[in-house]
Design a protein around this motif. Structure first.
Motif, PDB file in Angstrom:
ATOM      1  N   LEU A   1     -20.193  20.939  -0.329  1.00 31.45           N
ATOM      2  CA  LEU A   1     -19.144  20.118   0.313  1.00 31.45           C
ATOM      3  C   LEU A   1     -19.597  18.875   0.657  1.00 31.45           C
ATOM      4  N   ILE A   2     -20.534  18.466   1.209  1.00 32.51           N
ATOM      5  CA  ILE A   2     -21.012  17.174   1.374  1.00 32.51           C
ATOM      6  C   ILE A   2     -20.635  16.294   0.270  1.00 32.51           C
ATOM      7  N   PHE A   3     -21.364  16.720  -0.800  1.00 35.73           N
ATOM      8  CA  PHE A   3     -21.228  15.866  -2.064  1.00 35.73           C
ATOM      9  C   PHE A   3     -19.626  15.618  -2.483  1.00 35.73           C
ATOM     10  N   GLY A   4     -18.929  16.716  -2.320  1.00 36.58           N
ATOM     11  CA  GLY A   4     -17.691  16.765  -2.714  1.00 36.58           C
ATOM     12  C   GLY A   4     -16.816  15.889  -1.934  1.00 36.58           C
ATOM     13  N   ILE A   5     -17.147  15.902  -0.428  1.00 36.15           N
ATOM     14  CA  ILE A   5     -16.397  14.904   0.567  1.00 36.15           C
ATOM     15  C   ILE A   5     -16.830  13.515   0.194  1.00 36.15           C
ATOM     16  N   SER A   6     -18.128  13.398  -0.029  1.00 34.26           N
ATOM     17  CA  SER A   6     -18.683  11.755  -0.657  1.00 34.26           C
ATOM     18  C   SER A   6     -17.930  11.219  -1.725  1.00 34.26           C
ATOM     19  N   LEU A   7     -17.725  12.168  -2.704  1.00 35.24           N
ATOM     20  CA  LEU A   7     -17.150  11.927  -4.107  1.00 35.24           C
ATOM     21  C   LEU A   7     -15.649  11.446  -3.598  1.00 35.24           C
ATOM     22  N   SER A   8     -15.217  12.361  -3.033  1.00 35.01           N
ATOM     23  CA  SER A   8     -13.522  12.088  -2.524  1.00 35.01           C
ATOM     24  C   SER A   8     -13.587  10.657  -1.923  1.00 35.01           C
ATOM     25  N   VAL A   9     -14.324  10.503  -0.929  1.00 34.23           N
ATOM     26  CA  VAL A   9     -14.298   9.284  -0.416  1.00 34.23           C
ATOM     27  C   VAL A   9     -14.460   7.897  -1.182  1.00 34.23           C
ATOM     28  N   LEU A  10     -15.711   8.075  -2.168  1.00 31.65           N
ATOM     29  CA  LEU A  10     -15.506   6.971  -3.053  1.00 31.65           C
ATOM     30  C   LEU A  10     -14.486   6.991  -3.798  1.00 31.65           C
ATOM     31  N   LEU A  11     -13.795   7.956  -4.249  1.00 29.31           N
ATOM     32  CA  LEU A  11     -12.595   8.033  -4.984  1.00 29.31           C
ATOM     33  C   LEU A  11     -11.465   7.251  -4.316  1.00 29.31           C
ATOM     34  N   LEU A  12     -11.328   7.537  -3.186  1.00 27.69           N
ATOM     35  CA  LEU A  12     -10.395   7.065  -2.183  1.00 27.69           C
ATOM     36  C   LEU A  12     -10.781   5.720  -2.123  1.00 27.69           C
ATOM     37  N   LEU A  13     -11.806   5.275  -1.998  1.00 29.32           N
ATOM     38  CA  LEU A  13     -12.326   3.841  -1.682  1.00 29.32           C
ATOM     39  C   LEU A  13     -11.815   2.940  -2.885  1.00 29.32           C
ATOM     40  N   SER A  14     -12.075   3.591  -4.015  1.00 26.55           N
ATOM     41  CA  SER A  14     -11.854   2.966  -5.320  1.00 26.55           C
ATOM     42  C   SER A  14     -10.261   2.838  -5.505  1.00 26.55           C
ATOM     43  N   VAL A  15      -9.459   3.745  -5.223  1.00 24.94           N
ATOM     44  CA  VAL A  15      -8.064   3.852  -5.262  1.00 24.94           C
ATOM     45  C   VAL A  15      -7.483   2.936  -4.207  1.00 24.94           C
ATOM     46  N   LEU A  16      -8.088   2.731  -2.972  1.00 30.58           N
ATOM     47  CA  LEU A  16      -7.450   1.786  -2.142  1.00 30.58           C
ATOM     48  C   LEU A  16      -7.891   0.410  -2.363  1.00 30.58           C
ATOM     49  N   THR A  17      -9.201   0.333  -3.073  1.00 30.67           N
ATOM     50  CA  THR A  17      -9.581  -1.033  -3.533  1.00 30.67           C
ATOM     51  C   THR A  17      -8.481  -1.733  -4.387  1.00 30.67           C
ATOM     52  N   PHE A  18      -8.159  -0.760  -5.248  1.00 31.15           N
ATOM     53  CA  PHE A  18      -7.360  -1.065  -6.436  1.00 31.15           C
ATOM     54  C   PHE A  18      -5.804  -1.451  -5.933  1.00 31.15           C
ATOM     55  N   ASP A  19      -5.590  -0.638  -5.059  1.00 28.49           N
ATOM     56  CA  ASP A  19      -4.246  -0.730  -4.301  1.00 28.49           C
ATOM     57  C   ASP A  19      -4.137  -2.058  -3.740  1.00 28.49           C
ATOM     58  N   ARG A  20      -5.159  -2.117  -2.714  1.00 30.90           N
ATOM     59  CA  ARG A  20      -5.219  -3.595  -2.128  1.00 30.90           C
ATOM     60  C   ARG A  20      -5.189  -4.786  -3.074  1.00 30.90           C
ATOM     61  N   LEU A  21      -6.126  -4.680  -4.044  1.00 28.74           N
ATOM     62  CA  LEU A  21      -5.929  -6.029  -4.834  1.00 28.74           C
ATOM     63  C   LEU A  21      -4.490  -6.028  -5.438  1.00 28.74           C
ATOM     64  N   SER A  22      -4.081  -4.936  -5.663  1.00 31.98           N
ATOM     65  CA  SER A  22      -2.649  -4.895  -6.388  1.00 31.98           C
ATOM     66  C   SER A  22      -1.612  -5.482  -5.500  1.00 31.98           C
ATOM     67  N   THR A  23      -1.644  -5.143  -3.960  1.00 30.01           N
ATOM     68  CA  THR A  23      -1.022  -5.733  -3.053  1.00 30.01           C
ATOM     69  C   THR A  23      -1.056  -7.319  -2.842  1.00 30.01           C
TER      70      THR A  23
END
Length: 453
Positions: free
Chosen positions: A8-30
């Motif tokens: 569960l903890i690894f899953g949450i960590s990977l999810s947060v990393l994925l969210l961080l990557s998506v958010l970073t890409f979105d912020r750069l696009s913005t």
């Protein structure tokens, strides 16, 4: 530690990393989008400024031509007129997504066209070829209203675009301040989850290391205990055999030397005592054989089954005079000759022991090639079948046959220790093979041996 918690903890960590990557890409696009919008706003303001300056320059060039009659000013007026139209087109292109600006663009185009026409009328009116003559000053004064309307409209457009630019700059500033903070929080959360996961996994690895050390220690203690038990079993077996030999020896001596002093009942008791001692001796010997099979790992050699089975049949020669022997061509295998001899001795001995008196007995030993699968992987085996037409057995007791002291109910009155087939099973295990059995009561039995080819 709960494995589900780590997952569960690894899953949450990977999810947060994925969210961080998506958010970073979105912020750069913005950021890029805001940069493009602000750049477009600056280009729009520049187009408005060019339009305003072109309007003023066109009027100045037209006035200079009217005063000096220098055609240079007239050509410059024509260039400014074209420049104004170009600036207007650029403004319309830059603001095509803004309905307010599109409305202003239509009005500007209309007023620019009106003003250009009025300027041209002033130029024509000043020439001698004009069909209708106006007082030039009155005509200029009359067209001033068009100028005022144009300046009023162009100022509104300029203010509207500057207001838009101000809002966009404010939004961009907010994004520039909020995005690093959000990314920092998400990064900290990710590092926190990963750190916690690392701590849990480290603890688990430490526990496993401790468990491995404890297990290794227990294995060493178990091996030491097994060796001690083997030595004890060996010594105890020999110590048990010694009094049994004495008992049998004294029983034999009593029967030989004092049988005339004993009645029939006494002689029967002596015979029963001697038979029980013999069975006990056989049991001890079988247990010693099984113990050696469990502990010894002899080196393997090439064993010709044909020769081994012939030797076994010769050892039973006095018991197989009236038994039909059908021996096929047997292969050569890798194994321990002594154990293989014991294997066939037990199987053929059982076939002889469990003969039926109402039929002509036979024993068949045949060999085949067989492919067996372990999962999806095929392996080639030597399939040896030992078949007889003796008393057989009930299939429901098949699993019991290969256990220590696994005596079948239907054969409990037959001589034997009940260890022979368990010895056969252990020999097959030592050779990386398997043993199986099939049969029916009063129809005979089949034993199937599978040796790796």
């Amino acid at each position: 530690m709960n494995k589900k918690l780590v997952n569960l903890i690894f899953g949450i960590s990977l999810s947060v990393l994925l969210l961080l990557s998506v958010l970073t890409f979105d912020r750069l696009s913005t950021f890029k989008e805001y940069s493009d919008i602000i750049d477009r706003s600056n280009q729009t303001l520049l187009a408005i400024s060019n339009l305003k300056s072109g309007f003023n320059t066109a009027i100045a060039e037209q006035r200079s031509y009217l005063l000096t009659k220098d055609t240079t000013y007239y050509y410059q007026f024509q260039e400014e007129k074209n420049y104004m139209r170009h600036s207007l087109q650029q403004f319309s292109r830059l603001t095509r997504e803004d309905k307010v600006h599109q409305y202003y663009a239509e009005k500007l185009e209309e007023q620019v066209d009106n003003r250009i026409q009025s300027l041209l009328v002033e130029v024509i009116n000043d020439t001698s070829s004009a069909k209708y003559k106006y007082v030039q000053n009155e005509l200029i004064f009359k067209n001033e209203q068009i100028n005022r309307d144009f300046y009023e409209l162009i100022n509104k457009v300029d203010q509207h675009e500057k207001l838009l630019l101000k809002r966009r700059l404010r939004l961009k500033e907010f994004e520039e301040q909020f995005t690093p903070f959000l990314l920092f929080i998400l990064t900290l959360a990710t590092l926190g989850f990963l750190g916690y996961s690392f701590v849990l996994v480290s603890r688990e690895l430490q526990k496993r290391d401790e468990a491995t050390e404890l297990l290794q220690e227990n294995v060493e203690n178990l091996n030491r205990s097994n060796k001690e038990l083997e030595q004890y079993a060996y010594v105890a077996s020999h110590d048990l055999q010694e009094p049994l030999r004495k008992i049998r020896m004294f029983a034999t001596k009593l029967t030989r030397d004092h049988s005339e002093n004993l009645d029939e009942k006494g002689l029967n008791l002596l015979q029963r005592m001697d038979a029980s001692s013999e069975r006990m001796t056989n049991l001890i010997n079988d247990l010693l054989s099984l113990s050696r099979l469990l502990s010894d790992e002899p080196e393997k050699e090439n064993v010709k089954l044909q020769l081994v089975v012939n030797e076994v049949l010769q050892s039973f020669e006095d018991k197989t005079e009236d038994v039909e022997i059908d021996l096929g061509e047997l292969p050569e295998i890798s194994g321990h000759k002594g154990q293989i001899y014991q294997l066939f001795q037990n199987l053929i001995g059982n076939a002889i022991k469990f003969r039926r008196n109402d039929v002509n007995s036979f024993i068949r030993v045949k060999a085949y090639k067989k492919v067996r699968y372990k999962g999806d992987i095929p392996s080639m085996y030597h399939h040896i079948v030992v078949k007889d037409n003796g008393k057989g057995f009930d299939r429901q007791f098949k699993d019991k046959m290969f256990t220590v002291f696994g005596r079948l109910e239907k054969t409990s009155d037959v001589e034997g220790t009940g260890i022979g087939l368990s010895i056969c099973s252990r020999i097959m295990q030592n050779h990386g093979g398997e043993i199986d059995a099939d049969g029916e009561v009063n129809e005979g039995a089949e034993f199937h041996l599978y040796f790796p080819a």
